[in-house]
Scaffold this active site. Structure first.
Site, mmCIF file in Angstrom:
data_model
loop_
_atom_site.group_PDB
_atom_site.id
_atom_site.type_symbol
_atom_site.label_atom_id
_atom_site.label_comp_id
_atom_site.label_asym_id
_atom_site.label_seq_id
_atom_site.Cartn_x
_atom_site.Cartn_y
_atom_site.Cartn_z
ATOM 1 N NE ARG A 178 -4.657 0.794 2.003
ATOM 2 C CZ ARG A 178 -5.658 0.891 2.828
ATOM 3 N NH1 ARG A 178 -5.131 0.420 4.361
ATOM 4 N NH2 ARG A 178 -6.661 1.556 2.479
ATOM 5 C CD GLU B 65 -1.718 3.012 -3.207
ATOM 6 O OE1 GLU B 65 -2.268 3.802 -3.924
ATOM 7 O OE2 GLU B 65 -0.792 1.964 -3.190
#
Lengths: 978, 521
Positions: free
Chosen positions: B125, B466
């Site tokens: 991520r 993100e």
């Protein structure tokens, strides 16, 4: 005690002591009980996604306590140390609650589940059941929980997605001091859900041993080496010796023998070799055909041996598997040796590729290698034995094709077998090809003239024509009453040359007669039919309960006896249906009257489904279905024929079809003659090898339905409709059908409806596989009919007008109207009749609702019109072939439906067929044979009004036809692939 | 004879054993031929086998004005790539994301891709944002330290202005970071709380608090072939099913897809089901990653739904009063194909290939126990610019989830290896520590920047999966500030404690350098 028992979600579970000692409760729940809502990840108690709650009374108390635990850490039987401890607890009433037990889509979600969803506390959802169960346990311990207590008690549950805030908010909304919008404490009724109310000829292995038996009039030997064999043969010189291996030739040449000496070759170790080198593959003489197929397959990918692929396929067509398993290649070659007329496939393909045989001569005690032809024609085998076959490596540019043309696909001798070995570069034949033919005549092995002709030629249509003529000239098939006609065999053999030529020159793959793409998986049994779906966890088997009377009113249905059987879980009937009790629908391309899935009150035919029994095995369900007691009132004598139906005035009058074409009334005034007659036809069962089957599996917020149907749409609809859900609730998959023939257009909807209902009500996978007898009882078949006709015609036999009245047996519904209509629209077939007056009456009977069966219009239509034509011929004392010929459609005429037939090819087909089939000559032969008029009617004519394309091409007068659209078997994957 | 018989029996037994073994292996003669195989890798093996976030070491040098305006930064990064050079990708990402919300006109960056005897490192991520944010936020905090200013004030000076070029060369014409920062600072009452923190620290020797702000500028761009969607309407009841190329992994992709379809068709959201992704109907799909799969899938579904809508338009015109179900029935009766596929090759319905930045900023206040190194995140405010959020509930969920994943990365999730064998030691929940429920902020407020439609996004939105992970650098940096405050108290030290993530309680405590001299009893 036998086994361990405890309760999960209020249901007793028993675990045998044989269970692996390290089985955890989690493994049990997920893998044995099928309760996959409880997740598993770390398997070490560190993530909480496997949480369940346990309810038990402490040993010193009667009070039940409930708390959450990590199911992964509990051992069902425990590691040894804990076993007694755990068992002790189990027998005093451990109760396990899992996520499934506290709430579900079907039973309604538990407030904890609802709250998490509402607070957006799920992202991937994998931790959520553990979160819920942890909270569930917590609320049992602390119904008046505080927000702090919530926060303090979620340290064992990991979540990677949400950042927890949303989950905590959801949980805290149960807290008495929560500062969260929409907070509400838990209702005591939402605790202690689903707690159990009670509380709680065999091989001897002696092949290697030599044997020496003397029977009454023969001797049996089993040598163990060529050396011993040689001695036996020498010692029995001048006696009739029979070498035996599989002894399968005795099946063909029954009259060979008797012999003085039998020598079993199984013990001779030298004949079992199998050697693969870059240059050749050596198969020992004792290699069975089955082994040979396997060995060829194992090597076909190697350079120079790709012809093994075709060869192994060819060998698969030799005899049958029992024969191939015991019969060896040498045995087959020896049949050919002794019986030159034998169309040995093994000899054919070996000779074509230039294989050699190795022969052991007992006289000289040595082995020699020779060509197949020398073996056949020159070698004296009386004191010799084949020891091996050596297959050569062929150049990459060789096209190898072999064929075996048989009266049926399997286990049949060839009319003609042929093998072609043509080295080619581009379109130029490099060197001399090898063309080997079997079944032509005793002394023909190679088509040598054709081989010579083709050598070093450049392929072209012109060249092919010449090659074709050359081949035909050298083919002189012998007459043999047991074989097909010489002409046919000649056509066949020359046709095979064409096939090979085509394969070498034609654009690939369109227009190619390719094998079905899925044929290999079908042959291997790897194809997945619906019932081949693996058994799902907790799957239930369903069996229909059928009415035993044909016309009556249901008074009561009592399944209590059936449900008493162990393993029998449910019985569902009309009253359990949530949505509509109907597996038909209106508004699509066909509009059909409603059909009940389960009869609710009135019975219309014997075999009508009344309900569904569910059990853990197919046998249990079948047995139980017979125990369901049904009482009926007003039982009437069934009406089983259209004649009775007519007498009882049971016509569906509104469905009557009247079709007038042209001006029949006027036509009647002009005709020279007329005939009248009747045509009657019974029914036909589709006889799909795969019986009707449906599997329904609850999944997420849907049901996955697997159906053997030609019509997924109606099945999806029926499956949704019966449970009152939208269509997108049903995910329907149709893997393939084991035959359909029209019988899987409507009937499968009844199955998908019933199985969907059962899966929905039980929340378990349900398999409904209807056995043959029930299929025949329940489902519609080809519509029987009775027709009366009157035909008017000229002296030449030109039919000018036809009146027909059809009484169609529609079964208990009026569905038959469709097929009656189709029959009327197909009734002209290949014949132009300008005036028609047809009445189709749809008659009700106490039978299953009739349905489409392969060519539902063509079959009755053809029977009627061909009968009429034959009748006209009779009246005129002419041969039917000639009368029919007069009536054939001409291009540009209008057919019975008003279509103008601009591309009609029926006269062309008729002309060529009549010529090629030598009809005129054969009519005379037949007449001579019978000494009475009559004879062979020309094959029925077909004119498909659908746009079914038919490709026709002729090869030397032989008509080849390839039906591009297959009506049965559904859409072929091969075509999609193209 | 007896001997022979015994031999026979043995052979039979052997044969039987052989058969049994073959059965155990699944045999070769079963009708179906194949044997289903389930490969479910357990946690410890997952940790041992598979790549993780790339570790790195970076050395920086920053030049700045008296006001704290950073003019030039040199950085050398050593990226731990594991045994392959895959790490080059993430090192590259890191460099491209290193500016975050701050304008630095001059950079000199060297990224070295280092081989180690570890598994090949892989995307985790925000693989660029996490290291990039940690480096630039550390630099900013270091600059502040050098100027004896509060980091919030130094960072504020350096924030991007609209129209400046970023580290990749993009001109940030639509940059909202200053707006995000201003509003966040206001709404989170940062100025007042800075004083409160200072007051708290003066009153407490062994508990120190700190507050800092962090930024994120996350470049969203579309890569790979794109995503396709097939929208199917069942004519008889109007229910709708969608299958598309994006993977639902918790991010709410299916929900957004259903929203898009409901919007275009003008039907209730409830009648739409999004079915599992299947390769046969959604081939050639890009990877679901980089935050943008949801919007890409939604746009694909919108495209497919629009095709259907247009197809049904003549029927709609013919039957203007028909309800949805009737309309569908009529459409089916008119032989319309009620299934349509649209492949979103990332035009996203507009003229531009999607490329934009999601901006967000955070205010993070933590409290550190100077004697243990433990810390608690007291309050976090995050403001994010998601344009016109496609689904605020889901986007907030993403914001929170990413932030906490960042907290784990920067504070708790440490990996350790056996020096002799090279085996990873932290291979289970007992030794590898992602955050649990009490690691989250006690007071946590997410704000979405209002009134900023994104001209380059799907339905004016921005992706959310993100960016906010980078904001969690603030948790580490605030802890560090708190520890520096303690060091100032205890030792009069004014140094900048090196940044070493995860900044575990162990490292935190070690950084204080407590000795008996300061432990006044």
């Amino acid at each position: 005690m036998s086994g361990i028992h405890f309760h999960v979600n209020g249901k007793e579970h028993r675990v045998p002591q044989s269970f692996p000692a390290t089985t955890s409760l989690n493994e049990y729940l997920r893998e044995s009980a099928g309760l996959k809502g409880t997740k598993v990840m770390c398997k070490e108690g560190g993530c909480g996604c496997c949480a369940v709650t346990v309810t038990l009374a402490a040993p010193d108390s009667d009070k039940l306590e409930t708390f959450s635990v990590q199911s992964r850490l509990l051992r069902i039987l425990g590691i040894k140390t804990y076993q007694d401890f755990i068992v002790y607890f189990l027998i005093i009433g451990w109760q396990i609650s899992t996520i499934e037990g506290i709430g579900s889509q079907r039973k309604g979600y538990h407030p904890i589940q609802e709250r998490i969803a509402k607070f957006n506390g799920t992202q991937c959802g994998y931790c959520t059941p553990g979160m819920v169960m942890n909270m569930y346990g917590l609320l049992h311990q602390k119904p008046n929980i505080t927000a702090q207590e919530v926060e303090d008690n979620f340290d064992g549950n990991l979540c990677r997605c949400t950042g927890y805030r949303s989950i905590l908010d959801a949980m805290k909304s149960f807290a008495r001091d929560a500062n969260i919008p929409d907070s509400k404490a838990i209702d005591i009724e939402d605790l202690n859900k689903n707690i159990c109310p009670k509380r709680g000829e065999a091989c001897t292995g002696k092949c290697g041993q030599s044997l020496d038996l003397r029977l009454n009039d023969a001797c049996w030997y089993r040598p163990t080496s060529l050396d011993q064999l040689s001695k036996v043969m020498k010692g029995n010189k001048n006696k009739k010796i029979r070498l035996v291996f599989g002894n399968t030739s005795a099946g063909i040449y029954k009259d060979d023998g008797p012999y003085d000496v039998y020598i079993d070759l199984h013990g001779v170790k030298e004949i079992y070799s199998y050697e693969v080198t870059e240059k050749s593959v050596r198969l020992g003489a004792a290699t069975t055909l089955t082994q040979a197929i396997e060995r060829l397959k194992a090597n076909h990918h190697k350079p120079g041996f790709k012809y093994f692929r075709d060869m192994s396929k060819h060998l698969k067509a030799v005899a049958n598997v029992m024969v191939r398993n015991v019969g060896c290649i040498a045995g087959n070659l020896m049949i050919k040796y002794w019986h030159k007329e034998f169309p040995s496939d093994v000899f054919l393909i070996l000779e074509c590729v230039g294989a050699q045989v190795e022969i052991f001569s007992s006289a000289f005690s040595k082995r020699e290698t020779t060509s197949m032809m020398d073996f056949l024609n020159k070698v004296d085998m009386t004191d010799s034995v084949l020891t091996a076959v050596i297959l050569p490596c062929l150049a990459d540019n060789v096209v190898y094709r072999s064929f075996k043309i048989t009266p049926r696909w399997q286990n049949a001798h060839a009319y003609i077998n042929a093998a072609f070995n043509i080295p080619i570069e581009g379109l130029v034949v490099k060197g001399r090809p090898s063309i080997v033919l079997g079944g032509v005549c005793d002394d023909m092995v190679h088509a040598t003239k054709t081989e010579d002709f083709l050598a070093n030629k450049s392929l072209s249509p012109t060249l092919f024509k010449e090659a074709y003529t050359t081949l035909r000239d050298e083919l002189v098939p012998t007459e043999n009453p047991l074989e097909a006609t010489p002409k046919y065999r000649k056509d066949l053999a020359s046709g095979l040359l064409y096939k090979t030529y085509q394969e070498m020159t034609h654009d690939f793959p369109i227009h190619k007669g390719l094998p079905k793409k899925e044929a290999p998986v079908l042959t291997a049994g790897e194809a997945m039919f619906v019932d081949d779906m693996p058994k799902f966890q907790n799957e239930l088997y369903a069996v229909f309960v059928l009415a035993d009377v044909a016309s009556a009113t249901i008074e009561s249905i009592d399944a209590s006896e059936a449900l008493k059987l162990p393993g029998v879980t449910h019985f569902f009937s009309a009253k359990d249906i949530i949505g509509e009790n109907n597996f038909m629908f209106g508004g699509s391309w066909f509009s059909l009257a409603p059909h009940e899935v389960f009869a609710s009150k009135e019975i219309f035919f014997n075999g009508q489904p009344l309900g569904l029994v569910l059990a853990e095995t197919q046998d249990m369900a079948t047995t139980a279905a017979k125990l369901v007691k049904v009482t009926y009132s007003k039982i009437r004598t069934p009406v089983l024929s259209v004649e009775e139906s007519l007498t009882k005035d049971m016509e569906f009058k509104h469905a009557r079809i009247t079709e007038v074409v042209g001006t029949p009334d006027e036509a009647w005034k002009t005709v020279d003659q007329q005939v009248e007659g009747t045509v009657k036809m019974g029914s036909q069962y589709h006889f799909y090898m795969e019986t009707q089957v449906s599997v329904a599996i609850p999944s997420e917020d849907s049901i996955d339905v697997y159906s053997a149907t030609q019509n997924s749409d109606i099945c999806q609809h029926a499956a949704a409709q019966i449970i009152g859900k939208p269509l997108n609730f049903i995910n329907i998959t149709v893997p393939r059908l084991g035959g359909g023939f029209g019988g899987k257009i409507l009937a499968p909807a009844m199955l998908t409806a019933a199985s969907s209902l059962a899966a929905y009500l039980t929340n378990q996978p349900v398999r409904l596989n209807v056995d043959l007898a029930s299929c025949i009882r329940i489902f519609g078949k080809r519509q029987p009919f009775f027709a009366k006709y009157k035909a008017g015609f000229t002296q030449e036999g030109d039919v000018k007008v036809v009146d027909v009245e059809i009484l169609a047996d529609s079964g208990y519904t009026e569905d038959g109207a469709i097929y009656t209509h189709k029959c009327i629209q197909s009734m002209d077939m290949g014949y132009f009749v300008p005036n028609w007056n047809i009445v189709g009456k749809v008659m009700q009977t106490n039978k299953m609702s009739m349905t489409a069966a392969r060519a539902p219009g063509t079959v009755p239509g053809a029977l009627i019109i061909e009968s009429i034509m034959e009748n006209v011929a009779k009246a005129l004392n002419k041969h039917p072939v000639f009368v029919k010929e007069v009536n054939l459609y001409q291009k540009g005429q209008k057919d019975i439906m008003g279509h103008t037939l601009n591309n009609c090819t029926i006269r062309e087909i008729w002309r060529r067929l009549k010529d090629i089939a030598e009809v005129e000559g054969r009519l005379r032969q037949v007449e001579a044979y019978n000494q009475v008029p009559g004879g062979v009617p020309l094959a029925q004519l077909l004119k498909f009004c659908e746009s079914v394309q038919r490709g026709h091409w002729t090869v030397g007068g032989k008509l080849w036809s390839c039906e591009v659209v297959r009506l049965a078997g559904g859409l072929s994957h091969s075509k999609v692939w193209k | 004879m007896v001997v022979v018989e015994e031999e026979e029996e043995e052979e039979e037994e052997e044969e039987k054993e052989k058969e049994e073994k073959e059965e155990e292996r699944g045999g070769g003669e079963g009708g179906g031929g194949g044997v289903p195989v389930r490969l479910n890798v357990d946690l410890a093996s997952c940790i041992r086998i598979f790549g993780k976030r790339q570790p790195f070491v970076a050395k920086y040098k920053a030049g700045f004005t008296q006001e704290g305006d950073v003019k030039v930064v040199d950085v050398e990064i050593l990226g731990d790539s594991g045994y392959t050079d895959h790490g080059a990708i993430y090192t590259h990402h890191c460099i491209h994301f290193m500016d975050m919300g701050y304008f630095v006109p001059n950079w000199n960056i060297v990224g070295k891709v280092m081989q180690t005897n570890k598994k090949s490192m892989t995307p985790t991520r925000a693989p660029g944002t996490v290291p990039g944010a940690l480096i630039i936020e550390s630099i900013m905090e270091n600059v502040a330290k050098a100027l004896n200013k509060h980091p919030v004030l130094v960072k504020e000076i350096n924030l991007y202005q609209k129209g400046q070029k970023d580290i990749v060369g993009h001109t940030l014409s639509n940059c909202t970071i200053r707006e995000v920062w201003r509003r966040l600072k206001d709404i989170a009452e940062v100025e007042g709380r800075l004083r409160q923190v200072e007051a708290f620290n003066q009153e407490n020797k062994w508990k120190k608090r700190a507050i800092t702000m962090t930024t994120c500028k996350h470049h969203m761009h579309h890569f790979g072939p794109g995503l396709g969607a097939t929208v199917t309407i069942y004519g008889r009841d109007g229910s709708v099913a969608v299958t598309q190329g994006g993977v639902e992994m918790g991010q709410g992709l299916y929900t957004k897809v259903a929203q898009g379809v409901a919007h275009v068709l003008g039907v209730p959201w409830e009648i739409i089901k999004v079915k599992p992704m299947q390769g046969i109907s959604s081939p050639n799909s890009m990877v679901s990653g980089g935050s943008i799969a949801s919007e890409s899938a939604m746009q694909a579904a919108i495209g497919a739904a629009q095709i259907l809508k247009e197809r049904m338009q003549p029927i709609r015109e013919k039957f203007p009063d028909a309800d949805w179900k009737e309309l569908c029935q009529k459409s089916e009766a008119n032989k319309l194909d009620l299934s349509a596929r649209f492949f979103n090759g990332h035009e996203l319905g507009g003229d531009h290939v999607a490329s934009y930045h999601t901006y967000c900023a955070g205010v993070i206040e933590t409290e550190v126990d100077i004697l243990t190194g433990e810390s608690q995140i007291g309050r976090v405010d995050i403001m994010a610019d998601y344009g016109e959020s496609l689904n605020p509930v889901i986007d907030i969920g993403q914001t929170e989830g990413a932030f906490i994943m960042g907290v784990g990365c920067f504070l708790t999730e440490d990996t350790k290896f056996d020096k002799e064998t090279g085996r990873i030691l932290t291979d289970g929940t007992w030794n590898y520590k992602p955050p649990t429920i009490k690691d989250i902020p006690i007071d946590w407020r997410i704000h979405l920047l209002p009134d900023t439609p994104n001209p380059f996004g799907v339905r004016s939105s921005k992706a959310s999966g993100e960016p906010s992970i980078g904001l969690a650098t603030g948790a580490l940096l605030a802890n560090k500030q708190a520890l520096e405050a303690a060091r100032k108290d205890l030792f009069g030290a004014k140094d900048f404690i090196p940044v070493d993530a995860p900044f575990t309680p162990e490292k935190a405590l070690q950084s204080v350098g407590l000795d008996e001299s300061v432990l006044a009893l």
